[in-house]
Design an enzyme around this catalytic site. Structure first.
Site, mmCIF file in Angstrom:
data_model
loop_
_atom_site.group_PDB
_atom_site.id
_atom_site.type_symbol
_atom_site.label_atom_id
_atom_site.label_comp_id
_atom_site.label_asym_id
_atom_site.label_seq_id
_atom_site.Cartn_x
_atom_site.Cartn_y
_atom_site.Cartn_z
ATOM 1 N N LYS A 33 136.646 90.243 96.632
ATOM 2 C CA LYS A 33 135.881 90.205 97.885
ATOM 3 C C LYS A 33 134.737 91.219 97.822
ATOM 4 O O LYS A 33 134.718 92.090 96.942
ATOM 5 C CB LYS A 33 136.815 90.515 99.056
ATOM 6 C CG LYS A 33 137.414 91.917 99.014
ATOM 7 C CD LYS A 33 138.487 92.093 100.066
ATOM 8 C CE LYS A 33 139.128 93.461 99.968
ATOM 9 N NZ LYS A 33 140.340 93.583 100.811
ATOM 10 N N ARG A 129 147.167 95.362 112.091
ATOM 11 C CA ARG A 129 145.769 94.943 112.107
ATOM 12 C C ARG A 129 145.782 93.433 112.337
ATOM 13 O O ARG A 129 145.489 92.968 113.410
ATOM 14 C CB ARG A 129 145.129 95.347 110.773
ATOM 15 C CG ARG A 129 143.640 95.347 110.761
ATOM 16 C CD ARG A 129 143.103 95.854 109.434
ATOM 17 N NE ARG A 129 143.687 95.169 108.274
ATOM 18 C CZ ARG A 129 143.349 95.390 107.022
ATOM 19 N NH1 ARG A 129 142.435 96.293 106.731
ATOM 20 N NH2 ARG A 129 143.921 94.727 106.035
ATOM 21 N N TYR A 258 115.647 118.863 100.660
ATOM 22 C CA TYR A 258 115.701 118.848 102.122
ATOM 23 C C TYR A 258 116.690 119.872 102.655
ATOM 24 O O TYR A 258 117.809 120.012 102.140
ATOM 25 C CB TYR A 258 116.155 117.473 102.618
ATOM 26 C CG TYR A 258 115.120 116.391 102.474
ATOM 27 C CD1 TYR A 258 113.907 116.470 103.153
ATOM 28 C CD2 TYR A 258 115.353 115.285 101.669
ATOM 29 C CE1 TYR A 258 112.954 115.472 103.039
ATOM 30 C CE2 TYR A 258 114.411 114.273 101.545
ATOM 31 C CZ TYR A 258 113.220 114.368 102.230
ATOM 32 O OH TYR A 258 112.290 113.387 102.113
ATOM 33 N N MET A 306 116.808 109.892 99.462
ATOM 34 C CA MET A 306 116.896 108.434 99.400
ATOM 35 C C MET A 306 116.752 107.900 97.974
ATOM 36 O O MET A 306 117.509 107.025 97.550
ATOM 37 C CB MET A 306 115.830 107.812 100.312
ATOM 38 C CG MET A 306 115.983 106.309 100.443
ATOM 39 S SD MET A 306 114.726 105.540 101.462
ATOM 40 C CE MET A 306 115.166 106.104 103.085
#
Ligand SMILES: *Cc1c(COP(=O)(O)O)cnc(C)c1O
Length: 362
Positions: A33, A129, A258, A306
């Site tokens: 999957k 679930r 950053y 990124m």
């Protein structure tokens, strides 16, 4: 060309599949999957087609992609159908179908099918679930068989805590499953990767006709946070790699990236790697996360951005522009990277994008 890429070793995939069969002594549905956990579902299915007992995916969209690519093996829909109208495609493409809720039983009773359906009837043994309530289980089983629409029913459940070696939950769930099942004689499918690897004792009484459902272990990553004997036999399938595209020398006291999350404590040689969170590398990986540069252990420093991240080359004078960097794979454990930043290898793999996938061992 940007040097970021994911190398996929299909020979390792087959090794891990065989291991799932060997350890469990059962038939194995290869769980592919979510695009084979980011490894490419069609390529993985083709690589396993000659030996796999079948495949499992989340939904019909994923199954049809495999059928259109020529995969003829059984394919199980792990969540069954989401809408009743899918039943005609399930019929047409001979897909196997999990039934996990009472409304799905009713839909099958109403359905007009060309061929009998193979159903995997799921009971909620404590995951809470999906799955039928244990008290409804045998009735649903009887109704499916009586409907004339179903040729065989496999009895199924799913573990919630099999990755925790000290949890009593798996044994409790197994007991609840057995209670729900009563005297039903049928094939059984309970085990995901951690249950295959970690709980052989629980399944001593299984039949050779039983099924396991290995997912993460096929891709060579361990579902356990701690070392585990059987998991050590897995071979990583994906190697996420890139190259150093820039190098700079910083004096002590200068920050990197950053938010100045890393400040050089000593004169530091910084390598910039073409890899970032847009490729799926986790943004929350901390300074110190392992990487490999030209075969030598090193570490991530500063914040992941990124398209780039930074690594420490201070102790690797031979490394520089163009050096190969492994983010995870044969040498750097994807699980270690994941658990180090509050994630799991499942999520790391599923998040991989933008990077081309290069296959070997087809
Ligand atoms: C995804 C899934 C699996 C595979 O789980 P792993 O932990 O990756 O082995 C097995 N069974 C079901 C029902 C699933 O949804």
């Amino acid at each position: 060309m940007r040097p970021a890429r994911a190398l996929i070793d299909l020979e390792a995939l087959r090794h891990n599949y065989r291991l799932a069969r060997e350890i469990s002594g059962a038939k194995a549905l290869a769980v592919i999957k979510a695009d084979a956990y980011g490894h490419g579902a069609t390529r993985c299915a083709q690589a396993l087609a000659a030996e796999a007992d079948g495949f499992a995916v989340a939904c019909i969209e994923e199954a049809l992609e495999l059928r259109y690519a020529g995969i003829r093996q059984p394919i199980l829909l792990l969540e069954g159908f989401f809408e009743e109208s899918e039943l005609s495609l399930i019929d047409q493409h001979q897909l196997w179908c999990v039934v996990r809720d009472a409304w799905q039983v009713e839909a099958i009773e109403r359905a007009r099918l060309g061929r009998p359906l193979r159903v995997w009837l799921k009971v909620d043994s404590g995951m809470h679930r999906v799955g039928l309530h244990p008290a409804e289980y045998r009735d649903a089983h009887a109704r499916l068989l009586a409907s004339g629409k179903v040729d065989r029913v496999v009895l199924m459940s799913h573990f919630s805590r099999a990755d925790e070696p000290d949890s009593p939950r798996s044994a409790e769930q197994l007991a609840l499953f057995n209670e729900a099942r009563g005297d039903l004689q049928a094939e059984v499918s309970l085990r995901n990767s951690p249950a295959i690897l970690g709980w052989p004792g629980l399944f001593k009484d299984q039949q050779a006709s039983d099924w396991v459902r290995p997912g993460i272990m096929l891709y060579g990553a361990t579902p356990f946070e701690q070392d585990q004997e059987q998991a050590a036999r897995l071979r990583p399938v994906m190697t996420l790699e890139s190259k150093i595209i820039s190098v700079r020398e910083l004096p002590a006291g200068e920050p990197v990236g950053y938010g100045a999350r890393f400040v050089a404590e000593r004169p530091t040689r910084v390598g910039v790697v073409a890899m970032g969170y847009a490729d799926g590398y986790p943004r929350h990986a901390e300074t110190g996360t392992p990487v490999m540069v030209d075969g030598h252990a090193s570490r991530l420093i500063g914040r992941v951005s990124m398209d780039m991240l930074t690594v420490d080359l201070t102790d690797l004078p031979g490394a520089g522009l163009g050096s190969r960097v492994e983010l995870w794979g044969r040498n750097v454990s994807a699980s270690a990277v994941a658990y180090g930043c509050g994630s799991i290898p499942y999520q790391l793999f599923c998040n991989v994008k933008r990077v081309p996938r290069l296959y070997s061992g087809a």
